[in-house]
Scaffold this active site. Structure first.
Site, PDB file in Angstrom:
ATOM      1  N   LYS A  80      73.179  82.730  55.126  1.00 16.38           N
ATOM      2  CA  LYS A  80      72.045  83.466  54.733  1.00 16.38           C
ATOM      3  C   LYS A  80      72.421  83.802  53.111  1.00 16.38           C
ATOM      4  O   LYS A  80      73.316  84.388  52.980  1.00 16.38           O
ATOM      5  CB  LYS A  80      72.226  84.982  55.360  1.00 16.38           C
ATOM      6  CG  LYS A  80      70.974  85.707  55.310  1.00 16.38           C
ATOM      7  CD  LYS A  80      69.556  85.229  56.215  1.00 16.38           C
ATOM      8  CE  LYS A  80      68.357  86.295  55.642  1.00 16.38           C
ATOM      9  NZ  LYS A  80      67.861  85.655  54.563  1.00 16.38           N
ATOM     10  N   LYS A 125      79.780  89.846  52.682  1.00 12.69           N
ATOM     11  CA  LYS A 125      78.497  91.292  52.880  1.00 12.69           C
ATOM     12  C   LYS A 125      77.816  91.007  54.298  1.00 12.69           C
ATOM     13  O   LYS A 125      78.112  92.051  54.937  1.00 12.69           O
ATOM     14  CB  LYS A 125      77.326  90.824  52.024  1.00 12.69           C
ATOM     15  CG  LYS A 125      76.288  92.107  51.742  1.00 12.69           C
ATOM     16  CD  LYS A 125      75.274  91.572  50.945  1.00 12.69           C
ATOM     17  CE  LYS A 125      75.500  91.303  49.310  1.00 12.69           C
ATOM     18  NZ  LYS A 125      74.338  91.193  48.703  1.00 12.69           N
ATOM     19  N   LYS A 138      73.899  80.880  48.707  1.00  9.20           N
ATOM     20  CA  LYS A 138      73.148  81.552  47.589  1.00  9.20           C
ATOM     21  C   LYS A 138      72.496  80.288  47.045  1.00  9.20           C
ATOM     22  O   LYS A 138      73.027  79.331  46.876  1.00  9.20           O
ATOM     23  CB  LYS A 138      73.641  82.380  46.686  1.00  9.20           C
ATOM     24  CG  LYS A 138      73.156  83.072  45.712  1.00  9.20           C
ATOM     25  CD  LYS A 138      72.770  84.494  46.403  1.00  9.20           C
ATOM     26  CE  LYS A 138      72.051  85.624  45.516  1.00  9.20           C
ATOM     27  NZ  LYS A 138      72.361  86.818  46.426  1.00  9.20           N
ATOM     28  N   THR A 184      66.982  97.227  50.404  1.00  8.95           N
ATOM     29  CA  THR A 184      68.351  97.334  49.297  1.00  8.95           C
ATOM     30  C   THR A 184      68.767  98.573  48.891  1.00  8.95           C
ATOM     31  O   THR A 184      69.713  99.297  49.155  1.00  8.95           O
ATOM     32  CB  THR A 184      68.437  96.277  48.488  1.00  8.95           C
ATOM     33  OG1 THR A 184      68.091  94.921  49.010  1.00  8.95           O
ATOM     34  CG2 THR A 184      69.761  96.014  47.802  1.00  8.95           C
ATOM     35  N   ASN A 228      63.614  96.068  41.855  1.00  3.47           N
ATOM     36  CA  ASN A 228      63.434  95.924  43.544  1.00  3.47           C
ATOM     37  C   ASN A 228      64.345  97.016  44.196  1.00  3.47           C
ATOM     38  O   ASN A 228      64.109  97.634  45.137  1.00  3.47           O
ATOM     39  CB  ASN A 228      63.447  94.667  44.334  1.00  3.47           C
ATOM     40  CG  ASN A 228      63.318  94.783  45.840  1.00  3.47           C
ATOM     41  OD1 ASN A 228      64.258  94.623  46.291  1.00  3.47           O
ATOM     42  ND2 ASN A 228      62.007  95.026  46.532  1.00  3.47           N
ATOM     43  N   SER A 258      66.722  92.016  56.414  1.00  4.25           N
ATOM     44  CA  SER A 258      66.380  90.428  56.471  1.00  4.25           C
ATOM     45  C   SER A 258      66.677  89.865  57.894  1.00  4.25           C
ATOM     46  O   SER A 258      65.968  89.243  58.308  1.00  4.25           O
ATOM     47  CB  SER A 258      67.106  89.634  55.405  1.00  4.25           C
ATOM     48  OG  SER A 258      66.669  89.527  54.269  1.00  4.25           O
TER      49      SER A 258
END
Ligand code: GLU
Length: 425
Positions: A79, A103, A115, A199, A230, A359
């Site tokens: 992810k 994370k 990523k 976030t 964001n 997510s």
């Protein structure tokens, strides 16, 4: 000229993966991780690089580089977001993918880490060019991505708009409807309520948890937030809603200071009405970007770029608490100085985990085909963040180390379990 630029970029980003390894090595030593397992964590599982020829609006073709690194799938499908920026390169994507593994493990999610990115300047591209680029990237990565394989999301330079394009291209290649292949989608296409602010919300929850450990009353606390995109804009808003006085805010265009506190709602309105930038805002005095980092406040939230808290800046930081909204805002050299100065750092792999947590909730809702209210999402998010905070805090205390190394140890224990339980052949 080109060679020179590329070399400089590579050097800078080599140090970004080095920054991951530096912390990994410290944590492995303190925790006592075997070298065999540490070696697995030091090496990303898979790195994919693609060339994307795109027809530009002027009728000329340009070739862009696209990347996706899968760092680990030990704890579940990988992810992580996709970033569009001019300095995207192998090393940056590699570092960010490793951070996603840690994370997700810290946040107790059944995911590994990945990523991706495209080297481009999204601010200089038209909507049509960006759509073609995103779809070309998705087609090139069609065998990498998958609902139970590798699940992208937004990151710097991307948003729900790009995720909708990605979903469309993936659905066309695989001839079906697979909303769970990407998160951070618009709500109308199976996105989750609460994902946009998640976030920033996680940053707020982590800040409150840290202040409570420090026995500080949020209503008597001041803060500076770097970044008004964001992450930063939601963090600033939610912190001020908790009674924290936000004295400084800034984005890539301007930075502002007001001792009495900035009216975040009016800054948000200003940004909305002025093409998404803070430049020209009049609710505070303009200061230099670095002055925000060293401002006389209790809490510092770097929520923009990597490597902004350097050794030099660390010496001048006055905040007692740093909550890392961005990925990798602090260099390993600065870590040592902050530790010496007894400044508490809530590390990125904990502090900005709210985004990937929601997510995960989005992915669960897509699989379930049943959608939750925003209150439900926020409640589950807050509980998850608080749980993650406690385990990182406890590991930090148990191993007599910083929260950053405590977070790496928290993640390491889970990945170590996964590797041993699954076995290596
Ligand atoms: N790009 C975000 C991050 O760095 C979110 C990743 C995700 O939701 O998968 O955490």
């Amino acid at each position: 000229m080109t060679t020179k630029t590329n070399t400089a970029t590579a050097e800078q980003h080599d140090s970004m993966f080095d920054a991951v390894l530096a912390r990994l090595d410290v944590a492995a030593k303190i925790y006592g991780l075997s070298n065999e397992i540490a070696n697995i964590l030091r090496s990303p599982q898979k790195q994919v690089k693609v060339s994307l020829p795109i027809m530009m609006d002027n009728g000329k073709q340009e070739v862009f580089e696209g990347f996706r690194t899968i760092h680990s799938t030990i704890l579940g499908p990988s992810k992580g977001g996709i970033r569009y920026a001019t300095d995207v390169c192998d090393d940056e994507v590699k570092a960010l993918s490793a951070w996603m593994t840690f994370k997700c493990a810290v946040a107790n999610l059944p995911y590994g880490g990945a990523k991706g990115g495209i080297k481009c300047d999204p601010r200089k591209m038209s909507v049509g060019e960006l759509e073609r680029l995103t779809k070309a990237y998705t087609v090139a990565m069609a065998d990498v991505f998958g609902v139970d394989k590798d699940i992208p999301a937004p990151d710097m330079g991307t948003s729900g708009r790009e995720m909708a394009w990605l979903l469309d291209a993936f659905n066309k290649v695989h001839r079906g409807d697979f909303p769970g292949v990407v998160t951070g989608k618009p709500v109308g296409l199976g996105g989750s309520l609460g994902r946009d602010a998640a976030t920033g919300r996680g940053v707020m929850v982590a800040t409150l948890a840290a202040l409570s450990k420090m026995k500080l009353d949020p209503k008597k606390v001041t803060a500076a937030v770097q970044g008004f995109g964001n992450v930063g804009s939601h963090a600033a808003r939610l912190l001020s809603e908790q009674g924290i006085t936000v004295c400084a805010i800034g984005d890539h265009t301007a930075t502002f200071w007001n001792e009495k506190g900035i009216d975040i709602q009016s800054a948000l309105r200003y940004v909305k009405e002025n093409g998404g930038i803070l430049k020209g805002f009049t609710g505070a005095v303009e200061i230099k970007n670095t002055e925000l980092l060293t401002a006389n406040v209790d809490v510092l939230v770097p929520a923009a770029l990597q490597n902004v808290i350097t050794e030099e800046i660390a010496h001048s930081i006055k905040a007692k608490l740093i909550v890392e909204g961005a990925n990798g805002p602090t260099t390993p050299e600065a870590d040592a100085i902050l530790q010496e100065k007894k400044i508490i750092v809530v590390p990125d792999i904990l502090a900005n985990g709210g985004g990937v947590t929601v997510s995960y909730f989005e992915w669960v809702q897509n699989k379930y085909g049943y959608y939750w209210t925003e209150e439900e999402v926020n409640k589950k998010h807050d509980a998850s963040m608080n749980l993650a905070f406690e385990s990182v805090w406890n590991n930090g205390q148990q191993y007599k180390t910083t929260m950053r190394i405590g977070a790496y140890i928290t993640a390491m224990k889970k990945v170590e379990f996964g590797i041993k339980a699954k076995g290596v052949y």
